[in-house]
Structures are given as structure tokens and as C-alpha cells.
Design a protein around this motif. Structure first.
Motif, PDB file in Angstrom:
ATOM      1  N   LEU A  55      -2.240  11.384 -12.475  1.00  0.00           N
ATOM      2  CA  LEU A  55      -2.679  12.779 -12.340  1.00  0.00           C
ATOM      3  C   LEU A  55      -3.489  13.225 -13.538  1.00  0.00           C
ATOM      4  N   ILE A  56      -3.094  12.785 -14.715  1.00  0.00           N
ATOM      5  CA  ILE A  56      -3.847  13.162 -15.921  1.00  0.00           C
ATOM      6  C   ILE A  56      -5.253  12.565 -15.882  1.00  0.00           C
ATOM      7  N   ILE A  57      -5.342  11.280 -15.511  1.00  0.00           N
ATOM      8  CA  ILE A  57      -6.646  10.618 -15.497  1.00  0.00           C
ATOM      9  C   ILE A  57      -7.550  11.204 -14.425  1.00  0.00           C
ATOM     10  N   THR A  58      -6.997  11.393 -13.212  1.00  0.00           N
ATOM     11  CA  THR A  58      -7.825  11.965 -12.143  1.00  0.00           C
ATOM     12  C   THR A  58      -8.179  13.421 -12.440  1.00  0.00           C
ATOM     13  N   GLY A  59      -7.252  14.157 -13.065  1.00  0.00           N
ATOM     14  CA  GLY A  59      -7.541  15.548 -13.421  1.00  0.00           C
ATOM     15  C   GLY A  59      -8.629  15.659 -14.459  1.00  0.00           C
ATOM     16  N   ALA A  60      -8.707  14.658 -15.332  1.00  0.00           N
ATOM     17  CA  ALA A  60      -9.746  14.665 -16.361  1.00  0.00           C
ATOM     18  C   ALA A  60     -11.057  14.070 -15.871  1.00  0.00           C
ATOM     19  N   GLY A  61     -11.089  13.674 -14.595  1.00  0.00           N
ATOM     20  CA  GLY A  61     -12.319  13.117 -14.031  1.00  0.00           C
ATOM     21  C   GLY A  61     -12.572  11.677 -14.406  1.00  0.00           C
ATOM     22  N   GLY A  62     -11.515  10.941 -14.747  1.00  0.00           N
ATOM     23  CA  GLY A  62     -11.668   9.534 -15.127  1.00  0.00           C
ATOM     24  C   GLY A  62     -11.919   8.648 -13.926  1.00  0.00           C
ATOM     25  N   PRO A  63     -12.350   7.416 -14.152  1.00  0.00           N
ATOM     26  CA  PRO A  63     -12.622   6.474 -13.049  1.00  0.00           C
ATOM     27  C   PRO A  63     -11.327   5.953 -12.436  1.00  0.00           C
ATOM     28  N   THR A  64     -11.069   6.315 -11.204  1.00  0.00           N
ATOM     29  CA  THR A  64      -9.817   5.917 -10.560  1.00  0.00           C
ATOM     30  C   THR A  64      -9.783   4.421 -10.247  1.00  0.00           C
ATOM     31  N   GLU A  65     -10.952   3.812 -10.014  1.00  0.00           N
ATOM     32  CA  GLU A  65     -10.965   2.379  -9.720  1.00  0.00           C
ATOM     33  C   GLU A  65     -10.537   1.571 -10.939  1.00  0.00           C
ATOM     34  N   ASP A  66     -11.037   1.922 -12.103  1.00  0.00           N
ATOM     35  CA  ASP A  66     -10.624   1.228 -13.325  1.00  0.00           C
ATOM     36  C   ASP A  66      -9.155   1.474 -13.625  1.00  0.00           C
ATOM     37  N   MET A  67      -8.677   2.687 -13.322  1.00  0.00           N
ATOM     38  CA  MET A  67      -7.270   3.011 -13.543  1.00  0.00           C
ATOM     39  C   MET A  67      -6.384   2.117 -12.668  1.00  0.00           C
ATOM     40  N   ALA A  68      -6.750   1.965 -11.413  1.00  0.00           N
ATOM     41  CA  ALA A  68      -5.949   1.151 -10.503  1.00  0.00           C
ATOM     42  C   ALA A  68      -5.953  -0.312 -10.929  1.00  0.00           C
ATOM     43  N   LYS A  69      -7.097  -0.821 -11.379  1.00  0.00           N
ATOM     44  CA  LYS A  69      -7.165  -2.212 -11.823  1.00  0.00           C
ATOM     45  C   LYS A  69      -6.267  -2.437 -13.038  1.00  0.00           C
ATOM     46  N   GLY A  70      -6.269  -1.475 -13.964  1.00  0.00           N
ATOM     47  CA  GLY A  70      -5.417  -1.612 -15.141  1.00  0.00           C
ATOM     48  C   GLY A  70      -3.943  -1.533 -14.794  1.00  0.00           C
ATOM     49  N   MET A  71      -3.596  -0.652 -13.857  1.00  0.00           N
ATOM     50  CA  MET A  71      -2.188  -0.493 -13.481  1.00  0.00           C
ATOM     51  C   MET A  71      -1.638  -1.694 -12.727  1.00  0.00           C
ATOM     52  N   ARG A  72      -2.507  -2.492 -12.142  1.00  0.00           N
ATOM     53  CA  ARG A  72      -2.029  -3.662 -11.400  1.00  0.00           C
ATOM     54  C   ARG A  72      -1.354  -4.684 -12.309  1.00  0.00           C
ATOM     55  N   TYR A  73      -1.556  -4.547 -13.615  1.00  0.00           N
ATOM     56  CA  TYR A  73      -0.944  -5.484 -14.567  1.00  0.00           C
ATOM     57  C   TYR A  73       0.070  -4.797 -15.467  1.00  0.00           C
ATOM     58  N   SER A  74       0.620  -3.672 -15.019  1.00  0.00           N
ATOM     59  CA  SER A  74       1.564  -2.919 -15.848  1.00  0.00           C
ATOM     60  C   SER A  74       2.980  -3.480 -15.806  1.00  0.00           C
ATOM     61  N   TRP A  75       3.329  -4.273 -14.796  1.00  0.00           N
ATOM     62  CA  TRP A  75       4.655  -4.831 -14.598  1.00  0.00           C
ATOM     63  C   TRP A  75       5.719  -3.756 -14.346  1.00  0.00           C
ATOM     64  N   ALA A  76       5.300  -2.540 -14.058  1.00  0.00           N
ATOM     65  CA  ALA A  76       6.272  -1.466 -13.844  1.00  0.00           C
ATOM     66  C   ALA A  76       7.145  -1.729 -12.628  1.00  0.00           C
ATOM     67  N   VAL A  77       6.609  -2.415 -11.618  1.00  0.00           N
ATOM     68  CA  VAL A  77       7.387  -2.695 -10.414  1.00  0.00           C
ATOM     69  C   VAL A  77       8.559  -3.625 -10.714  1.00  0.00           C
ATOM     70  N   LEU A  78       8.488  -4.361 -11.809  1.00  0.00           N
ATOM     71  CA  LEU A  78       9.573  -5.281 -12.172  1.00  0.00           C
ATOM     72  C   LEU A  78      10.567  -4.662 -13.153  1.00  0.00           C
ATOM     73  N   SER A  79      10.424  -3.394 -13.441  1.00  0.00           N
ATOM     74  CA  SER A  79      11.273  -2.758 -14.457  1.00  0.00           C
ATOM     75  C   SER A  79      12.773  -2.860 -14.178  1.00  0.00           C
ATOM     76  N   PRO A  80      13.262  -2.849 -12.913  1.00  0.00           N
ATOM     77  CA  PRO A  80      14.726  -2.963 -12.716  1.00  0.00           C
ATOM     78  C   PRO A  80      15.269  -4.377 -12.913  1.00  0.00           C
ATOM     79  N   GLN A  81      14.380  -5.388 -12.960  1.00  0.00           N
ATOM     80  CA  GLN A  81      14.870  -6.770 -12.980  1.00  0.00           C
ATOM     81  C   GLN A  81      15.714  -7.057 -14.215  1.00  0.00           C
TER      82      GLN A  81
END
Length: 255
Positions: A55-81
Motif C-alpha cells: 500500500l505504501i509503494i502503490t500509494g507513492a506511485g511506485g512501480p508495482t511490477e518491480d515490487m512484485a518481482k522483489g517480493m517473490r524472493y521475500s520467503w515470507a510464505v515460509l515464515s511459519p516453517q
């Protein structure tokens, strides 16, 4: 005559194996937050952070495509492991003595615990694989984030996402449980032996592939077997841990 009548009636029929195993499952489920609540709080917190960042990035008018590419390597989905390893430890360390106290056998305790691990892993795998598809269908929850649709998730369909999550969760649960059985059987001496043996094997593995120059061949082999093949190895390791834990807990003595 009265003495015979006053004697207590003792039930001698044996309970079925399925009943005893299910009783252990119910024992673990007494506090469902351990298996379901806390892992999903961790995952939900990671999702909330990703949403806020998006929300912060999109609210500031940042590039959502680059944001999504970066988030794909965040490993957040594995946080409960990482927490599920602790769950495996608690499943044995906190209930083994109590279960033996009300008459269960070591075999039934391990089978019941394994059944609980299977139920937890199955339900979590269904939920995460479904959330991947929802995230893709809603274009990243409407703001273009990639929380669940990351790493290998979302590339080969729901069934692959389900299988990989199931295998991974079973592995971490059985690692925690089997290591705890070693502690209960041999205490710190056993833990030290297992730890140093694991480190020695890991270093030997690195040395062999480094001096033979086989790293590239190993990476190419993993690429050739794909996601399903890689997580089939993970599932096989989970089975090895499950069998090893059972063999050790047969001689474990609660103290």
C-alpha cells in the motif's frame, strides 16, 4: 455371596489400535493454538506487513511490477516453517510422559503423533495452495503484492503447491520430533553426538562437491527433476526422520 457381589467389575476387553492412536491425536489437539493458531498468526503477520508495504509503494506511485518481482524472493510464505520445528519438539517433549502415564504404548504414541503431523500438514498445505491461487486471481490482493505467489509457488498449479507444502511441513515437524526422541533417550550426550555428526556430514558433503567440481552438475540435476522431484526428496527425508524417531522412542525413558 455379598463378597462376590461387592467386587468391582474389571473391563478386560482391549481397545482397538485405531482408538488408541486417535486418543493421542485428541491429546495433541487439546491446545489447537500450538498446531494451528500460532503458525497462522505468524503467517498472517507476514501477510499484513507485505500488504502495508504494498500500500505504501502503490500509494507513492511506485512501480508495482518491480515490487512484485522483489517480493517473490521475500520467503515470507515460509515464515511459519521455523516455528513448526518447535511444534515437533513440543509434541514429544510435553506429552510423551503424560501419554505413557495413562497407559498408551510408545508405538501408539508415535503413530498418533505422526497422524497429528499428517493432519496439520495436510490442512496447511490445502490452505496455502489455495491462497496462492486466490492471490494470483486477485492480482496480488488488488495491489500487486506477491506474498504467497512467490519462490516456486504459483508456477505449476495447485497440486504442486499442495504437495511441496505437505512434504516441507512433514519434514520440519518430524525433524523436531525425532531430535527430541534422541534427547529423551540419551540426553545431552546423544544430542552432542547427533549435532557433531550432522555438522561432519554437512562439511564432508561440501568438501566432496567442492574438490570434485560437481556443484554445477548437482544444480543441473536438481533443475532436471523439477519442483515435484525435489520435494519428493524432502518427503523421503521426512519418512526417514519418522522411522528414526520411532526406533529411538521405543527405548526412550521419560524423566
Amino acid at each position: 455371596m455379598s463378597a462376590v457381589i461387592d467386587q468391582p467389575i474389571v473391563r478386560t476387553e482391549a481397545r482397538s489400535r485405531a482408538h488408541e492412536i486417535w486418543r493421542i491425536v485428541r491429546l495433541h489437539a487439546i491446545n489447537p493454538s500450538v498446531f494451528f493458531g500460532i503458525p497462522w498468526i505468524i503467517l498472517g503477520s507476514a501477510w499484513a506487513v507485505m500488504m502495508i508495504v504494498g500500500l505504501i509503494i502503490t500509494g507513492a506511485g511506485g512501480p508495482t511490477e518491480d515490487m512484485a518481482k522483489g517480493m517473490r524472493y521475500s520467503w515470507a510464505v515460509l515464515s511459519p516453517q521455523w516455528y513448526l520445528v518447535v511444534v515437533g519438539v513440543q509434541a514429544i517433549g510435553l506429552t510423551f510422559s503424560f501419554a505413557l502415564g495413562f497407559g498408551t504404548t510408545r508405538r501408539d504414541f508415535w503413530l498418533g503423533t505422526s497422524a497429528m503431523f499428517g493432519i496439520v500438514s495436510f490442512l496447511n498445505a490445502v490452505a496455502i495452495a489455495t491462497l496462492v491461487q486466490i492471490e494470483k486471481a486477485t492480482n496480488g490482493w488488488g495491489i500487486g503484492i506477491a506474498m504467497f505467489d512467490s519462490l516456486w509457488y504459483g508456477q505449476e498449479g495447485w497440486l504442486t503447491d499442495f504437495y511441496s507444502t505437505l512434504a516441507m511441513q512433514l519434514l520440519v515437524l518430524f525433524i523436531g520430533a525425532s531430535v527430541t526422541t534422541v534427547y529423551m533417550r540419551w540426553r545431552m550426550r546423544g544430542m552432542m553426538i547427533v549435532t557433531f555428526s550432522a555438522i561432519a556430514l554437512f562439511l564432508a558433503f561440501i568438501a566432496i562437491f567442492t574438490f570434485s567440481g560437481s556443484w554445477m552438475a548437482l544444480f543441473e540435476w536438481f533443475g532436471s527433476i523439477g519442483v515435484v522431484g525435489g520435494f519428493s526428496i524432502v518427503l523421503a527425508l521426512a519418512v526417514v526422520c519418522a522411522i528414526g524417531g520411532y526406533l529411538v522412542i521405543r527405548r526412550a525413558t521419560p524423566r
